[in-house]
Design a protein around this motif. Structure first.
Motif, PDB file in Angstrom:
ATOM      1  N   UNK A 120      37.129  26.004  25.330  1.00 55.93           N
ATOM      2  CA  UNK A 120      38.293  26.727  24.793  1.00 55.93           C
ATOM      3  C   UNK A 120      38.970  27.645  25.818  1.00 55.93           C
ATOM      4  N   UNK A 121      38.458  27.709  27.037  1.00 54.49           N
ATOM      5  CA  UNK A 121      39.034  28.627  28.021  1.00 54.49           C
ATOM      6  C   UNK A 121      40.083  27.961  28.899  1.00 54.49           C
ATOM      7  N   UNK A 122      40.569  26.809  28.536  1.00 55.16           N
ATOM      8  CA  UNK A 122      41.604  26.065  29.247  1.00 55.16           C
ATOM      9  C   UNK A 122      41.347  26.023  30.746  1.00 55.16           C
ATOM     10  N   UNK A 123      42.285  26.487  31.547  1.00 57.05           N
ATOM     11  CA  UNK A 123      42.175  26.371  33.004  1.00 57.05           C
ATOM     12  C   UNK A 123      41.328  27.469  33.633  1.00 57.05           C
ATOM     13  N   UNK A 124      40.902  28.422  32.852  1.00 56.84           N
ATOM     14  CA  UNK A 124      40.195  29.578  33.424  1.00 56.84           C
ATOM     15  C   UNK A 124      38.682  29.375  33.492  1.00 56.84           C
ATOM     16  N   UNK A 125      38.252  28.230  33.982  1.00 55.83           N
ATOM     17  CA  UNK A 125      36.815  27.977  34.104  1.00 55.83           C
ATOM     18  C   UNK A 125      36.221  28.723  35.293  1.00 55.83           C
ATOM     19  N   UNK A 126      37.047  29.061  36.232  1.00 57.02           N
ATOM     20  CA  UNK A 126      36.632  29.879  37.374  1.00 57.02           C
ATOM     21  C   UNK A 126      37.686  30.961  37.540  1.00 57.02           C
ATOM     22  N   UNK A 127      37.250  32.169  37.819  1.00 58.41           N
ATOM     23  CA  UNK A 127      38.197  33.269  37.951  1.00 58.41           C
ATOM     24  C   UNK A 127      37.624  34.330  38.868  1.00 58.41           C
ATOM     25  N   UNK A 128      38.449  35.268  39.223  1.00 57.54           N
ATOM     26  CA  UNK A 128      38.077  36.352  40.128  1.00 57.54           C
ATOM     27  C   UNK A 128      38.095  37.667  39.360  1.00 57.54           C
ATOM     28  N   UNK A 129      37.095  38.479  39.602  1.00 57.20           N
ATOM     29  CA  UNK A 129      37.010  39.786  38.961  1.00 57.20           C
ATOM     30  C   UNK A 129      37.098  40.842  40.056  1.00 57.20           C
ATOM     31  N   UNK A 130      38.086  41.702  39.964  1.00 57.21           N
ATOM     32  CA  UNK A 130      38.232  42.794  40.920  1.00 57.21           C
ATOM     33  C   UNK A 130      37.481  43.997  40.370  1.00 57.21           C
ATOM     34  N   UNK A 131      36.388  44.336  41.041  1.00 60.08           N
ATOM     35  CA  UNK A 131      35.552  45.448  40.593  1.00 60.08           C
ATOM     36  C   UNK A 131      35.666  46.585  41.594  1.00 60.08           C
ATOM     37  N   UNK A 132      35.944  47.771  41.081  1.00 65.03           N
ATOM     38  CA  UNK A 132      36.005  48.962  41.940  1.00 65.03           C
ATOM     39  C   UNK A 132      34.698  49.729  41.769  1.00 65.03           C
ATOM     40  N   UNK A 133      34.098  50.102  42.903  1.00 63.34           N
ATOM     41  CA  UNK A 133      32.898  50.935  42.915  1.00 63.34           C
ATOM     42  C   UNK A 133      33.287  52.257  43.563  1.00 63.34           C
ATOM     43  N   UNK A 134      32.989  53.355  42.889  1.00 61.86           N
ATOM     44  CA  UNK A 134      33.350  54.682  43.397  1.00 61.86           C
ATOM     45  C   UNK A 134      32.097  55.535  43.535  1.00 61.86           C
ATOM     46  N   UNK A 135      31.978  56.230  44.680  1.00 66.02           N
ATOM     47  CA  UNK A 135      30.826  57.100  44.882  1.00 66.02           C
ATOM     48  C   UNK A 135      31.142  58.516  44.409  1.00 66.02           C
ATOM     49  N   UNK A 136      30.140  59.379  44.437  1.00 61.88           N
ATOM     50  CA  UNK A 136      30.304  60.746  43.929  1.00 61.88           C
ATOM     51  C   UNK A 136      31.291  61.561  44.769  1.00 61.88           C
ATOM     52  N   UNK A 137      31.606  61.095  45.991  1.00 60.11           N
ATOM     53  CA  UNK A 137      32.592  61.775  46.824  1.00 60.11           C
ATOM     54  C   UNK A 137      34.007  61.278  46.589  1.00 60.11           C
ATOM     55  N   UNK A 138      34.189  60.299  45.680  1.00 59.56           N
ATOM     56  CA  UNK A 138      35.502  59.807  45.324  1.00 59.56           C
ATOM     57  C   UNK A 138      35.969  58.597  46.125  1.00 59.56           C
ATOM     58  N   UNK A 139      35.178  58.119  47.087  1.00 55.00           N
ATOM     59  CA  UNK A 139      35.586  56.944  47.853  1.00 55.00           C
ATOM     60  C   UNK A 139      35.259  55.666  47.095  1.00 55.00           C
ATOM     61  N   UNK A 140      36.108  54.644  47.305  1.00 53.55           N
ATOM     62  CA  UNK A 140      35.901  53.371  46.620  1.00 53.55           C
ATOM     63  C   UNK A 140      35.830  52.232  47.629  1.00 53.55           C
ATOM     64  N   UNK A 141      35.396  51.073  47.133  1.00 57.02           N
ATOM     65  CA  UNK A 141      35.334  49.876  47.963  1.00 57.02           C
ATOM     66  C   UNK A 141      36.698  49.222  48.083  1.00 57.02           C
TER      67      UNK A 141
END
Length: 142
Positions: A120-141
């Protein structure tokens, strides 16, 4: 650290005992200060079996932060879920899918917010997930 003090001669050009070169020794304290560096997301590829229900665990994300061995202070956020780009990979360019597609818990557990059914997911059998990781100092990947 050391240096040499070369005294100047008197105005008349003569040099008395005060013109003897003197060596000066001093101690210089050097301190290396830690600079906050951005965390990195180590999980890059995930294969998921279909028929995952909403809220089911997809993967525990693996990350690292050079300043912090206690990774519990990292925060995770799903920025976007995209179709694959023109090159068939996660380079920019894939269109954004539903923002309610996936979520990530505060401790880095990526979960489905919808049923992941291959048929039922049509063409979206593979996809990309943009995940942001942030440390306690406020910096991210990102």
């Amino acid at each position: 650290m050391s240096g040499t003090d070369k005294a100047l001669p008197d105005v008349d050009g003569t040099c008395g005992s005060h013109c003897t070169a003197k060596t000066i020794d001093a101690v210089l304290a050097v301190t290396i200060k830690n600079v906050n560096e951005a965390p990195a997301l180590l999980t890059k590829t995930v294969d998921v079996s279909e028929n995952k229900l909403p809220g089911e665990l997809i993967v525990a994300l693996n990350s690292t932060d050079p300043e912090n061995n206690d990774l519990r202070t990292l925060q995770f956020l799903v920025e976007n879920t995209r179709e694959l780009g023109a090159g068939g990979d996660c380079t920019p360019g894939g269109k954004i899918l539903s923002s309610n597609f996936l979520s990530v818990t505060a401790n880095g557990l990526l979960e489905s917010r919808i049923a992941l059914d291959y048929e039922t997911m049509s063409a979206s059998h593979a996809f990309c997930v943009e995940v942001r990781v942030q440390d306690s100092g406020g910096l991210t990947n990102a």
